[in-house]
Design a protein around this motif. Structure first.
Motif, PDB file in Angstrom:
ATOM      1  N   TYR A 196      40.818  44.996  34.755  1.00 27.58           N
ATOM      2  CA  TYR A 196      39.381  44.975  34.450  1.00 27.58           C
ATOM      3  C   TYR A 196      38.698  44.026  35.424  1.00 27.58           C
ATOM      4  CZ  TYR A 196      34.990  44.008  32.049  1.00 27.58           C
ATOM      5  OH  TYR A 196      33.655  43.844  31.753  1.00 27.58           O
ATOM      6  N   ASP A 197      37.592  44.494  35.988  1.00 32.64           N
ATOM      7  CA  ASP A 197      36.790  43.687  36.913  1.00 32.64           C
ATOM      8  C   ASP A 197      35.555  43.199  36.165  1.00 32.64           C
ATOM      9  OD1 ASP A 197      35.105  42.655  38.833  1.00 32.64           O
ATOM     10  OD2 ASP A 197      35.415  44.274  40.274  1.00 32.64           O
ATOM     11  N   ALA A 203      49.393  39.651  42.202  1.00 33.69           N
ATOM     12  CA  ALA A 203      48.318  39.243  43.105  1.00 33.69           C
ATOM     13  C   ALA A 203      46.958  39.368  42.432  1.00 33.69           C
ATOM     14  CB  ALA A 203      48.369  40.092  44.371  1.00 33.69           C
ATOM     15  N   LEU A 204      46.737  40.457  41.710  1.00 35.44           N
ATOM     16  CA  LEU A 204      45.441  40.660  41.052  1.00 35.44           C
ATOM     17  C   LEU A 204      45.192  39.609  39.980  1.00 35.44           C
ATOM     18  CD1 LEU A 204      45.521  44.568  40.785  1.00 35.44           C
ATOM     19  CD2 LEU A 204      44.054  43.210  42.272  1.00 35.44           C
ATOM     20  N   VAL A 218      45.417  42.738  33.375  1.00 35.06           N
ATOM     21  CA  VAL A 218      46.193  43.358  34.451  1.00 35.06           C
ATOM     22  C   VAL A 218      47.551  43.803  33.909  1.00 35.06           C
ATOM     23  CG1 VAL A 218      47.197  43.044  36.733  1.00 35.06           C
ATOM     24  CG2 VAL A 218      45.042  41.896  36.145  1.00 35.06           C
ATOM     25  N   PHE A 219      47.864  45.093  34.075  1.00 34.54           N
ATOM     26  CA  PHE A 219      49.150  45.629  33.616  1.00 34.54           C
ATOM     27  C   PHE A 219      49.720  46.562  34.686  1.00 34.54           C
ATOM     28  CE2 PHE A 219      46.660  44.871  29.757  1.00 34.54           C
ATOM     29  CZ  PHE A 219      47.520  44.041  29.045  1.00 34.54           C
ATOM     30  N   ALA A 220      50.988  46.369  34.986  1.00 35.84           N
ATOM     31  CA  ALA A 220      51.690  47.275  35.899  1.00 35.84           C
ATOM     32  C   ALA A 220      52.380  48.353  35.079  1.00 35.84           C
ATOM     33  CB  ALA A 220      52.710  46.515  36.730  1.00 35.84           C
ATOM     34  N   ILE A 221      52.110  49.613  35.398  1.00 36.43           N
ATOM     35  CA  ILE A 221      52.765  50.744  34.736  1.00 36.43           C
ATOM     36  C   ILE A 221      53.739  51.332  35.741  1.00 36.43           C
ATOM     37  CG2 ILE A 221      52.418  52.962  33.588  1.00 36.43           C
ATOM     38  CD1 ILE A 221      49.597  52.028  32.876  1.00 36.43           C
ATOM     39  N   THR A 278      34.902  44.287  48.136  1.00 39.14           N
ATOM     40  CA  THR A 278      35.285  42.968  47.639  1.00 39.14           C
ATOM     41  C   THR A 278      36.787  42.910  47.351  1.00 39.14           C
ATOM     42  OG1 THR A 278      33.103  42.613  46.660  1.00 39.14           O
ATOM     43  CG2 THR A 278      34.922  41.276  45.804  1.00 39.14           C
ATOM     44  N   LEU A 279      37.303  43.921  46.671  1.00 38.30           N
ATOM     45  CA  LEU A 279      38.733  43.971  46.342  1.00 38.30           C
ATOM     46  C   LEU A 279      39.577  43.975  47.609  1.00 38.30           C
ATOM     47  CD1 LEU A 279      41.039  44.351  44.291  1.00 38.30           C
ATOM     48  CD2 LEU A 279      40.577  46.819  44.365  1.00 38.30           C
ATOM     49  N   GLN A 280      39.170  44.751  48.594  1.00 40.57           N
ATOM     50  CA  GLN A 280      39.920  44.792  49.856  1.00 40.57           C
ATOM     51  C   GLN A 280      39.937  43.421  50.527  1.00 40.57           C
ATOM     52  OE1 GLN A 280      39.729  48.202  52.764  1.00 40.57           O
ATOM     53  NE2 GLN A 280      38.490  46.737  53.920  1.00 40.57           N
ATOM     54  N   GLY A 281      38.780  42.758  50.575  1.00 39.83           N
ATOM     55  CA  GLY A 281      38.714  41.437  51.190  1.00 39.83           C
ATOM     56  C   GLY A 281      39.551  40.411  50.446  1.00 39.83           C
ATOM     57  N   GLU A 282      39.528  40.464  49.112  1.00 39.77           N
ATOM     58  CA  GLU A 282      40.312  39.498  48.323  1.00 39.77           C
ATOM     59  C   GLU A 282      41.803  39.694  48.538  1.00 39.77           C
ATOM     60  OE1 GLU A 282      37.273  38.787  44.545  1.00 39.77           O
ATOM     61  OE2 GLU A 282      38.645  40.495  44.539  1.00 39.77           O
TER      62      GLU A 282
END
Length: 307
Positions: free
Chosen positions: A89-90, A66-67, A75-78, A16-20
């Motif tokens: 978190y999904d 994007a996420l 969503v956090f970028a480290i 699902t994540l890949q398709g999104e």
């Protein structure tokens, strides 16, 4: 939910994540690959899902954006980590996730561990016992200078290859050329025999139970292993005298780093996956296994696991 059902759900999440992400970026041929505990077969109910994204031309800051747009939460970028990641978190699959960009080594390492896991049924049970023991003694935390789950897994693999007699696991990176699936990543030889069924009966001559092996593991890393002078060499499948010198502490400080423990990556041969362990932590690690061994030898399981 069974562990197999959970693994199937995480694979569904990966797809699902890949398709999104492909749709978000206009049907780019992006690929999302799973690594870590779900890929190695050593996941638990509290495990995070670890992914890596191939064929992505931007950084984790853009990926985080994007996420968020897709609808993932927290969503956090480290960006300042050794390997920059995005945590998120999904809510659909009720799982926390980490994703990095173009890190195939994690995928290959997970496949190697999964192959070892499949060879002998005792592996998984022993691994979870050791992990629980390490947690109870507060030595399982790679981010704070103790052991990561990955390092502990490598210590177990080499123990089952080189310390147990007869050996329970083969050396998958040391097999005849015709058995090896050859692959080169960034100049590193990542070849190993991925066909676990070649070794279905490999450890059958060793009839020790998981409990006996746990006692032996704690004795080895509590009393026998020479932390200052030996290394856990996963590529060779041996515990041996140290073969690599620590790198410099920094560009300005050319003194070698302190390596009070050395557990080498299976494929990046000079990478010490315990390179961030500090001396006091290693004293605690050794003390954990000494105390556990002493307790287990007297049958005091509660004291061994600090219940």
């Amino acid at each position: 939910m069974s562990s197999q059902d959970r693994d199937d759900e995480i694979e569904s999440q990966r797809q699902t994540l890949q398709g999104e992400l492909q749709r978000h970026y206009g049907d780019w041929d992006l690929e999302v690959h799973l690594f870590g505990s779900f890929a190695s077969g050593l996941s638990s109910k509290t495990s995070d899902a670890d992914f890596t994204l191939y064929y992505f031309d931007w950084d984790v800051t853009e990926l985080a954006s994007a996420l968020r747009s897709i609808g993932y939460q927290d969503v956090f970028a480290i960006t300042n980590a050794r390997v920059p990641i995005v945590t998120f978190y999904d809510p659909e699959h009720d799982v926390s996730c980490d994703i990095n960009i173009d890190e195939p080594m994690g995928v290959i390492n997970s496949k190697l561990i999964n192959t070892y896991r499949k060879i002998d049924d005792r592996f998984s049970t022993l691994w979870f016992a050791i992990k629980h023991l390490a947690k109870k003694h507060d030595i399982l935390s790679g981010s704070t200078g103790y052991l990561s789950s990955y390092a502990l897994t490598l210590m177990l693999i080499v123990f089952l290859q080189d310390v147990t007699r007869p050996a329970i696991l083969p050396r998958l990176q040391q097999q005849d050329s015709h058995r090896m699936l050859h692959r080169d990543v960034d100049g590193w030889d990542c070849s190993f025999d991925r066909n676990w069924s070649n070794y279905r009966t490999y450890g059958s001559d060793n009839t020790k139970s998981v409990g006996q092996l746990l006692v032996d593991f704690c004795y080895h890393y509590g009393y026998a292993f020479d932390y200052a002078n030996q290394e856990v060499n996963t590529g060779l499948g041996r515990i041996k005298s140290r073969s690599y010198s620590p790198p410099a502490r920094s560009r300005r400080d050319r003194r070698p780093k302190e390596w009070p423990i050395c557990v080498l990556d299976p494929f990046i041969y000079d990478r010490n996956v315990t390179g961030n362990c500090h001396r006091n932590a290693v004293n605690d690690i050794q003390g954990c296994f000494q105390n556990a061994y002493d307790a287990l030898k007297t049958g005091n399981i509660n004291r061994a696991f600090r219940r």
